[in-house]
Design a protein around this motif. Structure first.
Motif, PDB file in Angstrom:
ATOM      1  N   LEU A  41     -49.339  20.285  65.855  1.00 18.03           N
ATOM      2  CA  LEU A  41     -48.014  20.932  65.872  1.00 18.03           C
ATOM      3  C   LEU A  41     -47.557  21.175  67.308  1.00 18.03           C
ATOM      4  O   LEU A  41     -46.392  20.937  67.652  1.00 18.03           O
ATOM      5  CB  LEU A  41     -48.074  22.259  65.111  1.00 18.03           C
ATOM      6  CG  LEU A  41     -48.242  22.161  63.577  1.00 18.03           C
ATOM      7  CD1 LEU A  41     -48.589  23.525  62.994  1.00 18.03           C
ATOM      8  CD2 LEU A  41     -46.979  21.622  62.924  1.00 18.03           C
ATOM      9  N   LEU A  59     -43.527  21.441  57.755  1.00 21.24           N
ATOM     10  CA  LEU A  59     -44.110  20.930  59.003  1.00 21.24           C
ATOM     11  C   LEU A  59     -45.637  20.990  58.954  1.00 21.24           C
ATOM     12  O   LEU A  59     -46.319  20.081  59.440  1.00 21.24           O
ATOM     13  CB  LEU A  59     -43.588  21.747  60.194  1.00 21.24           C
ATOM     14  CG  LEU A  59     -42.060  21.755  60.377  1.00 21.24           C
ATOM     15  CD1 LEU A  59     -41.672  22.637  61.566  1.00 21.24           C
ATOM     16  CD2 LEU A  59     -41.531  20.342  60.558  1.00 21.24           C
ATOM     17  N   HIS A  79     -44.431  26.973  67.439  1.00 18.61           N
ATOM     18  CA  HIS A  79     -43.925  28.221  66.854  1.00 18.61           C
ATOM     19  C   HIS A  79     -44.359  28.384  65.395  1.00 18.61           C
ATOM     20  O   HIS A  79     -44.269  29.486  64.836  1.00 18.61           O
ATOM     21  CB  HIS A  79     -42.398  28.241  66.914  1.00 18.61           C
ATOM     22  CG  HIS A  79     -41.746  27.154  66.105  1.00 18.61           C
ATOM     23  ND1 HIS A  79     -41.683  25.848  66.566  1.00 18.61           N
ATOM     24  CD2 HIS A  79     -41.169  27.170  64.881  1.00 18.61           C
ATOM     25  CE1 HIS A  79     -41.064  25.103  65.646  1.00 18.61           C
ATOM     26  NE2 HIS A  79     -40.747  25.878  64.626  1.00 18.61           N
ATOM     27  N   VAL A  80     -44.814  27.299  64.787  1.00 12.64           N
ATOM     28  CA  VAL A  80     -45.203  27.355  63.374  1.00 12.64           C
ATOM     29  C   VAL A  80     -46.542  28.074  63.249  1.00 12.64           C
ATOM     30  O   VAL A  80     -47.537  27.665  63.849  1.00 12.64           O
ATOM     31  CB  VAL A  80     -45.307  25.932  62.768  1.00 12.64           C
ATOM     32  CG1 VAL A  80     -45.765  26.019  61.308  1.00 12.64           C
ATOM     33  CG2 VAL A  80     -43.963  25.215  62.863  1.00 12.64           C
ATOM     34  N   TYR A  94     -53.085  22.974  64.421  1.00 12.74           N
ATOM     35  CA  TYR A  94     -52.284  23.681  65.431  1.00 12.74           C
ATOM     36  C   TYR A  94     -52.015  22.778  66.635  1.00 12.74           C
ATOM     37  O   TYR A  94     -50.899  22.751  67.170  1.00 12.74           O
ATOM     38  CB  TYR A  94     -52.991  24.957  65.884  1.00 12.74           C
ATOM     39  CG  TYR A  94     -52.195  25.716  66.924  1.00 12.74           C
ATOM     40  CD1 TYR A  94     -51.094  26.483  66.551  1.00 12.74           C
ATOM     41  CD2 TYR A  94     -52.513  25.630  68.280  1.00 12.74           C
ATOM     42  CE1 TYR A  94     -50.331  27.153  67.498  1.00 12.74           C
ATOM     43  CE2 TYR A  94     -51.761  26.288  69.231  1.00 12.74           C
ATOM     44  CZ  TYR A  94     -50.671  27.052  68.835  1.00 12.74           C
ATOM     45  OH  TYR A  94     -49.907  27.699  69.767  1.00 12.74           O
ATOM     46  N   ASN A  98     -41.033  26.098  57.376  1.00 11.86           N
ATOM     47  CA  ASN A  98     -42.095  25.658  58.287  1.00 11.86           C
ATOM     48  C   ASN A  98     -43.324  25.121  57.550  1.00 11.86           C
ATOM     49  O   ASN A  98     -44.135  24.400  58.134  1.00 11.86           O
ATOM     50  CB  ASN A  98     -42.523  26.805  59.200  1.00 11.86           C
ATOM     51  CG  ASN A  98     -41.492  27.094  60.271  1.00 11.86           C
ATOM     52  OD1 ASN A  98     -40.663  26.249  60.590  1.00 11.86           O
ATOM     53  ND2 ASN A  98     -41.530  28.299  60.819  1.00 11.86           N
ATOM     54  N   GLY A 155     -44.234  19.736  69.686  1.00  9.51           N
ATOM     55  CA  GLY A 155     -43.243  20.738  70.071  1.00  9.51           C
ATOM     56  C   GLY A 155     -42.964  21.754  68.982  1.00  9.51           C
ATOM     57  O   GLY A 155     -41.894  22.352  68.930  1.00  9.51           O
ATOM     58  N   GLN A 156     -43.953  21.972  68.092  1.00 14.56           N
ATOM     59  CA  GLN A 156     -43.762  22.889  66.961  1.00 14.56           C
ATOM     60  C   GLN A 156     -44.803  24.012  66.987  1.00 14.56           C
ATOM     61  O   GLN A 156     -45.274  24.472  65.956  1.00 14.56           O
ATOM     62  CB  GLN A 156     -43.863  22.109  65.642  1.00 14.56           C
ATOM     63  CG  GLN A 156     -42.784  21.041  65.499  1.00 14.56           C
ATOM     64  CD  GLN A 156     -43.098  20.027  64.415  1.00 14.56           C
ATOM     65  OE1 GLN A 156     -44.213  19.984  63.886  1.00 14.56           O
ATOM     66  NE2 GLN A 156     -42.115  19.211  64.071  1.00 14.56           N
TER      67      GLN A 156
END
Length: 422
Positions: free
Chosen positions: A66, A42, A73-74, A63, A39, A70-71
């Motif tokens: 991200l 990303l 969760h990182v 944030y 991650n 659609g990320q």
């Protein structure tokens, strides 16, 4: 699975890239995407995209970027953009570059085992070797400016000087304390008190709110705890062997009160039965990230397992490489390391039994790698007319100080060492 040092190094570099005071354009060329894994790739891409779009780069914008992709969760846990450009970022980048090369070489071997295409494998290997890290060099002027800036912060009282005292005055008068990246060796023959001295200094520093970790490889955590309680309560360690007979209720309650002195103090004990230096460095990196430790104690050198590749080699080669790795760990992690070592029997055959550097076992490499070498010697062991509680700490090497003998009072029954009363 990513080791703790790699995770910590990647997150520190990401924090550098998010620092609003850096020249991000230059830094992105010196900290390329290939250094990151999972991650963290990303996160790197989010920082790079925001920078190219000439947008603000901070925790909030990264944030949001991200989340929009659609990320969400990182996680950004462990990234501190306000920590400033860490002074050892180039070391982190260089180490991560080496890890990237190892990963690429492993992939080449896997593909070669599958398709047997030797020319293709050779070409890929050459291309990896051609990609060199550009993060290891610093100009003399750049280093001088950084050094003076740090010194001025200390001079003006904006930052505490990074010298960690032992809080045993005769020792500090000679060695001036321990500095980040120093490799300190404490040697001695059996029963001379080398572990006692190392543990006393670690406890002294923790009591002064200096965070350190003690790796115990010879004794169990319970045995080490017994020694600490003996020290705090000034109680003969033999009493712990039969507590039902030798420790009264009143003494037990006193010990419980003394144990509370350790509450909130940053002394961390790691019980390692068998471990190589990769495991030890992983623990150091983890504790540094979690608790901010500035130094480690290792008891003791001869119990460290050699690297897998070194196991078939002679003992002298194994210990030579372990010595080099210990020095490298201190430099990479920017922590001091105090390593306890046993000595050869050569001291027994001399008229003056005080140890010298050639008494170090298995390898002479320790003489070159260590910044400080101190030997523990108690004259009473060879001369019953000498003071029974006198310990000599003999400094045979001291890169940042003087040489000499510090006289320390060693109270063996209580696992205690302090300034010798004159």
């Amino acid at each position: 699975m990513m080791n703790p040092y790699q995770l910590s190094a990647e997150r520190k570099l990401l924090g550098c890239l998010m620092d609003k005071f850096v020249n991000r354009t230059v830094l992105l060329t010196q900290i390329p995407e290939r250094l990151f894994t999972g991650n963290n790739v990303l996160l790197y891409r989010a920082i790079e995209s925001l920078h190219k779009a000439e947008r603000e780069v901070d925790v909030v914008t990264v944030y949001k970027h991200l989340a929009d992709a659609g990320q969400a969760h990182v996680l950004l846990e462990g990234i501190d953009p306000d920590a400033g450009l860490v002074s050892n970022w180039k070391t982190y980048a260089s180490d991560l570059h080496d890890l990237w090369k190892e990963r690429e070489e492993a992939r080449i071997m896997e593909e070669l085992a599958h398709d047997r295409d030797i020319p293709k494998a050779f070409q890929r290997y050459q291309s990896i070797q051609a990609v060199e890290s550009n993060a290891s060099e610093s100009s003399a002027h750049e280093l001088a400016k950084d050094f003076l800036a740090n010194m001025n912060e200390v001079r003006e009282g904006r930052r505490r000087d990074q010298i960690y005292q032992t809080f045993i005055r005769p020792l500090d008068n000679i060695c001036t304390g321990f500095k980040p990246s120093e490799f300190i060796l404490v040697g001695g023959r059996p029963a001379m008190g080398k572990t006692l001295l190392a543990l006393q200094i670690a406890m002294n520093q923790a009591m002064a709110d200096i965070p350190v970790v003690f790796f115990t490889m010879e004794m169990s955590a319970d045995q080490l705890t017994q020694r600490m309680l003996s020290n705090l309560g000034t109680m003969d360690g033999a009493a712990f062997l039969k507590p039902d007979e030798r420790i009264s209720t009143e003494q037990y309650l006193t010990l419980a009160q003394k144990a509370d002195q350790l509450k909130g103090k940053p002394l961390y004990i790691v019980d390692l039965h068998q471990a190589n230096l990769d495991r030890i460095e992983g623990e150091i990196a983890k504790l540094k990230a979690k608790f901010g430790i500035v130094g480690f104690y290792l008891d003791y050198l001869q119990l460290v397992e050699p690297a897998k590749i070194d196991k078939p080699k002679p003992k002298i080669e194994q210990m030579t490489n372990i010595s080099k790795q210990l020095k490298a760990i201190c430099k990479r992690q920017k922590v001091f390391g105090v390593v306890v070592s046993s000595l050869s029997r050569a001291t027994e055959g001399r008229a003056d039994h005080r140890p010298i550097m050639s008494d170090l076992r298995e390898t002479g490499q320790l003489e070159f790698d260590a910044d400080k070498i101190a030997f523990v010697y108690r004259p009473y062991e060879h001369d019953k007319n000498a003071e029974q509680d006198l310990m000599e700490v003999i400094f045979r090497k001291n890169r940042n100080g003087s040489l000499g003998i510090a006289q320390v009072q060693c109270q063996l029954p209580y696992t205690k060492a302090n300034e010798y009363p004159l």
